[in-house]
Scaffold this active site. Structure first.
Site, PDB file in Angstrom:
ATOM      1  N   LYS A  52       0.841  -1.208   0.000  1.00 37.07           N
ATOM      2  CA  LYS A  52       0.000   0.000   0.000  1.00 37.07           C
ATOM      3  C   LYS A  52       0.874   1.256   0.000  1.00 37.07           C
ATOM      4  CE  LYS A  52      -3.762  -2.510   2.115  1.00 37.07           C
ATOM      5  NZ  LYS A  52      -4.485  -2.922   3.328  1.00 37.07           N
ATOM      6  N   GLN A 100      -4.601  -1.712   9.623  1.00 38.72           N
ATOM      7  CA  GLN A 100      -4.440  -2.996   8.946  1.00 38.72           C
ATOM      8  C   GLN A 100      -4.998  -4.130   9.812  1.00 38.72           C
ATOM      9  OE1 GLN A 100      -3.235  -3.536   5.724  1.00 38.72           O
ATOM     10  NE2 GLN A 100      -3.976  -5.605   6.092  1.00 38.72           N
ATOM     11  N   ASP A 123     -11.109   2.293   3.868  1.00 34.98           N
ATOM     12  CA  ASP A 123     -11.314   0.846   3.722  1.00 34.98           C
ATOM     13  C   ASP A 123     -12.798   0.520   3.520  1.00 34.98           C
ATOM     14  OD1 ASP A 123      -9.120  -0.833   3.585  1.00 34.98           O
ATOM     15  OD2 ASP A 123      -8.807  -0.939   5.750  1.00 34.98           O
TER      16      ASP A 123
END
Ligand code: NAP
Length: 295
Positions: A52, A100, A123
């Site tokens: 990422k 994460q 997200d």
């Protein structure tokens, strides 16, 4: 059979984003800034976060990685994580951020997801974004389903009127993908069936699919007898399988027995190089959108 190349498609989208970022700079607008919080040192999470950060560089974004230590002997105090989330929520320079997943077992993942401001939740996991998605309102779509929809669109594979069978009902893949594809409109209008571990006679349902999405996390689960001739197969699975011949000691395996299923399909995604790169690029698109929303 057409190979659906997620890696090449993601590279093309990243180039498009980079151009847009350049145009933003020239117009005096802010460079998008994505932050990520990584707790502990899980091997998979380390790889995903590194990818990422690299994707941010490819797109011309600013990125910040916040590492919080957590070990069995010294587990992270959840309040420390919440304080970091609070800082990012209130940092005007950060357009969007992610924590994460998965988190160590002692941390309540849902509480963490709900602590992120919905307008910075790139997200797309916050219940506000999930709810807005389910009723077809603008929102941050969950990255993997959004990547799948975009991949189908770029390959000219319409979902309208198609029977889509999704195997797996997780909150990050199966459920949000079903919600997206059952909406009215372009790249939607599908008849969606979602299957899981309690679904009886799964192979007979899978054989009815025009588009079959495998998101179970069971390497090689989908065999040729479960797939109709001419179906489109999307393999979301990415499981690390021990492989002594690799330097890393493992290889990534999809949920589909690719070698035997591919000849029956009209189109299929490989693993790696299929859905995975599109997931990361969707996160970049969400971050760009977050920056635009804040202009
Ligand atoms: P998950 O939360 O573990 O959920 C797995 C789903 O599969 C569950 O709904 C489960 O049913 C169902 N399932 C498991 N075994 C089954 C069986 N034998 N028959 C029917 N259904 C079965 O999985 P996830 O987080 O969605 O991830 C799925 C896979 O996709 C994993 O390999 C993951 O690494 C991968 N993934 C890849 C990306 C990417 O970017 N490429 C992104 C996300 C996930 P129950 O609900 O009944 O337990």
């Amino acid at each position: 059979m057409q190979l659906i190349d997620g890696k090449a498609t993601a590279a093309a989208i990243k180039a498009e984003i980079a151009q847009e970022v350049e145009a933003r700079k020239n117009a005096g607008l802010k460079v998008p800034h994505l932050a990520a919080i990584l707790v502990g040192h899980d091997g998979g999470s380390e790889t995903y976060v590194a990818n990422k950060v690299k994707a941010c560089a490819d797109c011309g974004f600013k990125s910040t990685l916040i590492r919080l230590e957590s070990t069995y002997e010294a587990p992270l105090d959840p309040n420390v994580l919440m304080a970091e989330i609070d800082k990012l929520n209130n940092d005007p320079d950060v357009d969007g951020f992610i924590v994460q997943l998965p988190l160590p077992k002692h941390i309540d993942e849902q509480a963490v997801i709900e602590a992120i401001l919905p307008e910075k939740d790139v997200d797309g996991f916050h219940p506000v974004n999930v709810g807005r998605q389910s009723v077809g309102l603008p929102c941050f779509h969950s990255a993997t389903p959004a990547g799948i929809v975009e991949l189908l669109r770029r390959y000219g594979i319409s979902t309208a009127g198609k029977r889509v069978v999704i195997v797996g009902r997780s909150n990050i893949v199966g459920k949000p993908l079903a919600a997206m594809l059952m909406q009215k409109g372009a790249q939607a209008d599908a008849t969606v069936t979602v299957c899981h571990s309690h679904t009886p006679d799964l192979p007979s349902i899978m054989r009815q699919a025009d588009i079959l999405v495998a998101a179970l996390g069971r390497p090689g689960f989908v065999t040729a007898d479960m797939v109709a001739d001419g179906a489109v197969v999307i393999d979301v699975g990415t499981t690390r399988v021990p492989d002594a011949s690799r330097k890393s000691g493992f290889r990534l395996s999809g949920d589909v027995d690719f070698e035997n299923v591919a000849p029956k399909c009209s189109a299929i995604t490989p693993v790696p190089g299929g859905v995975g790169p599109m997931t990361i690029v969707s996160l970049m698109l969400n971050t760009l959108q977050a920056a635009k929303n804040r202009d």
